[in-house]
Scaffold this active site. Structure first.
Site, PDB file in Angstrom:
ATOM      1  N   GLY A  55       0.847  -1.182   0.000  1.00 48.35           N
ATOM      2  CA  GLY A  55       0.000   0.000   0.000  1.00 48.35           C
ATOM      3  C   GLY A  55       0.882   1.231   0.000  1.00 48.35           C
ATOM      4  O   GLY A  55       2.050   1.167   0.430  1.00 48.35           O
ATOM      5  N   GLN A  60       3.401   9.774   0.917  1.00 46.69           N
ATOM      6  CA  GLN A  60       4.641   9.015   1.028  1.00 46.69           C
ATOM      7  C   GLN A  60       5.580   9.259  -0.147  1.00 46.69           C
ATOM      8  O   GLN A  60       6.755   8.910  -0.080  1.00 46.69           O
ATOM      9  CB  GLN A  60       4.358   7.525   1.172  1.00 46.69           C
ATOM     10  CG  GLN A  60       3.764   7.173   2.527  1.00 46.69           C
ATOM     11  CD  GLN A  60       3.570   5.692   2.649  1.00 46.69           C
ATOM     12  OE1 GLN A  60       2.557   5.155   2.223  1.00 46.69           O
ATOM     13  NE2 GLN A  60       4.559   5.021   3.239  1.00 46.69           N
ATOM     14  N   CYS A 106       6.204  -0.155   7.742  1.00 43.79           N
ATOM     15  CA  CYS A 106       5.844   0.966   6.865  1.00 43.79           C
ATOM     16  C   CYS A 106       7.031   1.328   5.991  1.00 43.79           C
ATOM     17  O   CYS A 106       8.172   1.368   6.476  1.00 43.79           O
ATOM     18  CB  CYS A 106       5.431   2.159   7.733  1.00 43.79           C
ATOM     19  SG  CYS A 106       4.966   3.628   6.806  1.00 43.79           S
ATOM     20  N   LEU A 107       6.754   1.617   4.740  1.00 41.25           N
ATOM     21  CA  LEU A 107       7.815   2.040   3.825  1.00 41.25           C
ATOM     22  C   LEU A 107       8.481   3.329   4.290  1.00 41.25           C
ATOM     23  O   LEU A 107       9.641   3.575   3.962  1.00 41.25           O
ATOM     24  CB  LEU A 107       7.244   2.238   2.411  1.00 41.25           C
ATOM     25  CG  LEU A 107       6.704   0.993   1.722  1.00 41.25           C
ATOM     26  CD1 LEU A 107       6.044   1.363   0.398  1.00 41.25           C
ATOM     27  CD2 LEU A 107       7.801  -0.045   1.524  1.00 41.25           C
ATOM     28  N   HIS A 148      -4.126   1.605   7.723  1.00 44.37           N
ATOM     29  CA  HIS A 148      -2.762   2.148   7.706  1.00 44.37           C
ATOM     30  C   HIS A 148      -2.663   3.308   6.707  1.00 44.37           C
ATOM     31  O   HIS A 148      -2.140   4.375   7.035  1.00 44.37           O
ATOM     32  CB  HIS A 148      -1.797   1.008   7.336  1.00 44.37           C
ATOM     33  CG  HIS A 148      -0.362   1.393   7.296  1.00 44.37           C
ATOM     34  ND1 HIS A 148       0.539   1.013   8.271  1.00 44.37           N
ATOM     35  CD2 HIS A 148       0.347   2.097   6.378  1.00 44.37           C
ATOM     36  CE1 HIS A 148       1.737   1.478   7.949  1.00 44.37           C
ATOM     37  NE2 HIS A 148       1.644   2.133   6.810  1.00 44.37           N
ATOM     38  N   GLU A 149      -3.168   3.095   5.494  1.00 44.42           N
ATOM     39  CA  GLU A 149      -3.056   4.134   4.455  1.00 44.42           C
ATOM     40  C   GLU A 149      -3.944   5.339   4.767  1.00 44.42           C
ATOM     41  O   GLU A 149      -3.557   6.486   4.518  1.00 44.42           O
ATOM     42  CB  GLU A 149      -3.374   3.557   3.071  1.00 44.42           C
ATOM     43  CG  GLU A 149      -2.472   2.414   2.638  1.00 44.42           C
ATOM     44  CD  GLU A 149      -0.973   2.671   2.779  1.00 44.42           C
ATOM     45  OE1 GLU A 149      -0.526   3.829   2.673  1.00 44.42           O
ATOM     46  OE2 GLU A 149      -0.236   1.688   3.015  1.00 44.42           O
ATOM     47  N   HIS A 152      -2.159   7.502   7.141  1.00 42.32           N
ATOM     48  CA  HIS A 152      -1.167   8.355   6.461  1.00 42.32           C
ATOM     49  C   HIS A 152      -1.808   9.649   5.984  1.00 42.32           C
ATOM     50  O   HIS A 152      -1.232  10.732   6.138  1.00 42.32           O
ATOM     51  CB  HIS A 152      -0.565   7.636   5.246  1.00 42.32           C
ATOM     52  CG  HIS A 152       0.633   6.814   5.548  1.00 42.32           C
ATOM     53  ND1 HIS A 152       1.788   7.317   6.093  1.00 42.32           N
ATOM     54  CD2 HIS A 152       0.862   5.487   5.368  1.00 42.32           C
ATOM     55  CE1 HIS A 152       2.682   6.354   6.228  1.00 42.32           C
ATOM     56  NE2 HIS A 152       2.132   5.227   5.803  1.00 42.32           N
TER      57      HIS A 152
END
Length: 181
Positions: A55, A60, A106-107, A148-149, A152
């Site tokens: 995702g 990001q 997380c990225l 999660h997204e 963000h």
């Protein structure tokens, strides 16, 4: 390349890391469903696959708009792929909510993971890239991905949901890993 090995048309952008201001403030509502949005979505998919994520939120890659893309399995292990513009998350009420503890990463905080309880079911309402209303239901990892997204896009990282000492330790480990890399 996507999960099925197909080439994704889009430009790969660098992932922004914890501490970057764009990750720590709420994103703006998308008002124009146009070719620029379509290009952003293609770039987001390309960036997500290049970073080997499941995702990715627009902030990001430095774009402060309420958009996320995903390609991850649901509880039946069936891969779901899509985009949600201007998402609104609906979670089960407290009495009907089943929490699932899972090691989350997380990225934007590479190399770090922490156990985090989240509801095992989520519904997200929003729009597709053309502006058509959509409602998606997620279970398992897909539910976690939606939550999660969406976090963000509100300017929150998963680490913001951790208890203070655990968050501090995780950030210290992250900083140490960057110094020694």
């Amino acid at each position: 390349m996507d999960e099925s090995g197909q080439i994704v048309d889009g430009t790969v952008h660098p992932i922004r890391y914890v501490g970057d201001p764009v990750l720590h403030r709420p994103c703006a509502t998308v008002t124009d469903f146009n070719s620029e949005l379509a290009t952003l979505v293609r770039d987001m998919f390309a960036s997500m696959y290049a970073a080997q994520g499941v995702g990715l939120a627009a902030n990001q890659i430095g774009v402060s708009l309420r958009v996320f893309v995903y390609d991850c399995p649901d509880e039946t292990e069936e891969h779901q792929r899509g985009v949600v513009v201007n998402p609104t998350l609906a979670l089960p009420g407290i009495g009907r909510r089943q929490l699932e503890d899972y090691d989350e990463g997380c990225l934007s905080v590479p190399g770090q993971r922490a156990s985090l309880a989240r509801p095992d079911h989520a519904v997200v309402h929003g729009f597709d890239v053309t502006g058509q209303p959509i409602t998606l239901e997620g279970t398992g990892l897909l539910s976690r991905c939606f939550q999660h997204e969406t976090d963000h896009l509100e300017g929150r990282l998963y680490i913001d949901r951790l208890p203070g000492k655990r968050r501090k330790a995780l950030l210290a480990a992250y900083e140490e890993s960057r110094r020694t890399a």
